[in-house]
Scaffold this motif. Sequence first.
Motif, PDB file in Angstrom:
ATOM      1  N   ARG A   1      -8.857  -1.584   5.718  1.00  0.00           N
ATOM      2  CA  ARG A   1      -8.168  -2.340   4.670  1.00  0.00           C
ATOM      3  C   ARG A   1      -7.430  -3.537   5.241  1.00  0.00           C
ATOM      4  NH1 ARG A   1      -5.994   2.886   1.136  1.00  0.00           N
ATOM      5  NH2 ARG A   1      -7.985   3.213   0.080  1.00  0.00           N
TER       6      ARG A   1
ATOM      7  N   LEU B   1       0.833  -1.203   0.000  1.00  0.00           N
ATOM      8  CA  LEU B   1       0.000   0.000   0.000  1.00  0.00           C
ATOM      9  C   LEU B   1       0.871   1.258   0.000  1.00  0.00           C
ATOM     10  CD1 LEU B   1      -2.841  -1.040   2.485  1.00  0.00           C
ATOM     11  CD2 LEU B   1      -3.044  -0.710   0.018  1.00  0.00           C
ATOM     12  N   HIS B   2       1.883   1.258   0.856  1.00  0.00           N
ATOM     13  CA  HIS B   2       2.778   2.417   0.927  1.00  0.00           C
ATOM     14  C   HIS B   2       3.449   2.679  -0.405  1.00  0.00           C
ATOM     15  CE1 HIS B   2       3.063   2.332   5.561  1.00  0.00           C
ATOM     16  NE2 HIS B   2       2.353   3.364   5.166  1.00  0.00           N
TER      17      HIS B   2
ATOM     18  N   ASN C   1      -0.881   4.558  -1.066  1.00  0.00           N
ATOM     19  CA  ASN C   1      -2.180   4.350  -0.433  1.00  0.00           C
ATOM     20  C   ASN C   1      -2.008   4.296   1.079  1.00  0.00           C
ATOM     21  OD1 ASN C   1      -2.802   2.356  -3.198  1.00  0.00           O
ATOM     22  ND2 ASN C   1      -4.168   4.028  -2.637  1.00  0.00           N
ATOM     23  N   ARG C   2      -3.051   4.667   1.777  1.00  0.00           N
ATOM     24  CA  ARG C   2      -2.957   4.662   3.231  1.00  0.00           C
ATOM     25  C   ARG C   2      -3.285   3.280   3.791  1.00  0.00           C
ATOM     26  NH1 ARG C   2      -5.779  10.428   4.550  1.00  0.00           N
ATOM     27  NH2 ARG C   2      -4.078  11.682   3.724  1.00  0.00           N
TER      28      ARG C   2
ATOM     29  N   ALA D   1     -12.134  -1.351  -1.043  1.00  0.00           N
ATOM     30  CA  ALA D   1     -10.931  -2.098  -0.661  1.00  0.00           C
ATOM     31  C   ALA D   1     -10.717  -3.288  -1.592  1.00  0.00           C
ATOM     32  CB  ALA D   1     -11.045  -2.569   0.787  1.00  0.00           C
TER      33      ALA D   1
ATOM     34  N   THR E   1      -5.218   1.645   6.370  1.00  0.00           N
ATOM     35  CA  THR E   1      -6.299   1.878   7.326  1.00  0.00           C
ATOM     36  C   THR E   1      -6.695   0.564   7.988  1.00  0.00           C
ATOM     37  OG1 THR E   1      -8.036   1.485   5.696  1.00  0.00           O
ATOM     38  CG2 THR E   1      -7.187   3.731   5.852  1.00  0.00           C
TER      39      THR E   1
ATOM     40  N   ARG F   1       2.419   2.298  -3.234  1.00  0.00           N
ATOM     41  CA  ARG F   1       1.544   2.948  -4.201  1.00  0.00           C
ATOM     42  C   ARG F   1       1.018   4.274  -3.698  1.00  0.00           C
ATOM     43  NH1 ARG F   1      -2.346   0.260  -7.899  1.00  0.00           N
ATOM     44  NH2 ARG F   1      -3.655   1.712  -6.748  1.00  0.00           N
TER      45      ARG F   1
ATOM     46  N   LEU G   1      -9.391  -2.118  -4.821  1.00  0.00           N
ATOM     47  CA  LEU G   1      -7.973  -1.762  -4.669  1.00  0.00           C
ATOM     48  C   LEU G   1      -7.113  -3.018  -4.644  1.00  0.00           C
ATOM     49  CD1 LEU G   1      -5.708   0.288  -4.081  1.00  0.00           C
ATOM     50  CD2 LEU G   1      -6.341   0.142  -1.657  1.00  0.00           C
TER      51      LEU G   1
END
Lengths: 141, 141
Positions: free
Chosen positions: A21, A10-11, A15-16, A59, A18, A13, A62
């Motif tokens: 997720r 995620l990082h 993206n956070r 999610a 959470t 890309r 994603l």
Amino acid sequence: MSATELQELLHARGNRVTPQRVLIHETLVELDRHATAEQVLERVSKRLPNASLPTVYAALELFEELGLVRRVDTAGGAAIWDPRTDGHPHFVCDRCGAVEDVDAPLEAARALSAARGQGLHPSGAELVLTGLCRSCARAAR
Amino acid sequence: MSATELQELLHARGNRVTPQRVLIHETLVELDRHATAEQVLERVSKRLPNASLPTVYAALELFEELGLVRRVDTAGGAAIWDPRTDGHPHFVCDRCGAVEDVDAPLEAARALSAARGQGLHPSGAELVLTGLCRSCARAAR
DNA sequence: GTCGCTGCAAAGTATTTGCATAGCC
DNA sequence: GGCTATGCAAATACTTTGCAGCGAC
């Protein structure tokens, strides 16, 4: 895939990470089986009561981009999200809508190369068989 | 299939031969290509202005039982109805939703026998490839 | 502190169903 | 004439979108 690996992915890309997720991903791993968005929410809700269906869909979408799940549309019924990374066929019961994995290789090589030959750019393949599942076949007799 | 053959097929099952059914069948033959229920209605409406979508769905479903068309569900978008009787893969564009025939054999034999081995009773198979179509691939660059 | 993500509600799309009427057999 | 199929409207099922507030970074 571990929770740590998910974080890195995620990082990478932007993206956070959470809790929703992480939990949705964990749920998929635990289930180790295809599930509908609704089924995922059901499990997620036990630990995160306010989680919502749009969040689950976001999610899953994603995760699909990340290659962690595959979305399989089944005639009429709800789509299922499959955490198995190998391509494998699915069976959908015409009568009750149940979805089952079929234990066989995908065999889409010729179709994929034919598609490329037609100027298309295929990135995935889904083989869906339809018919009657065990119990519905029994009931139909 | 000719209109006469359709009549016989309908009669054999005790179904009525209505102008709607004949026209919807004719439309499929003319199109000689998969179409959505909406597209079928559009063409049918030109000659039968009061025709309705539920009727189109009902007729297509009936024709599917008769083996005249195959329903193919495409991720998210509308289902398409394909008058081609040979099984052939379809390609669905992730971006614009366009559906295209893929010119290749279906290759579902192993999946079908695996499914039978699992106690299932498959009656059909659909192979759907996803990715980018020509124009969307060009636009993505 | 910023900006992406979430939750809520509501909209949207595709398809199906209920019911009265028309029309095939 | 009986009974199925149609047309209309409304319901349903699934998924997506708009927007305000929260929280990851």
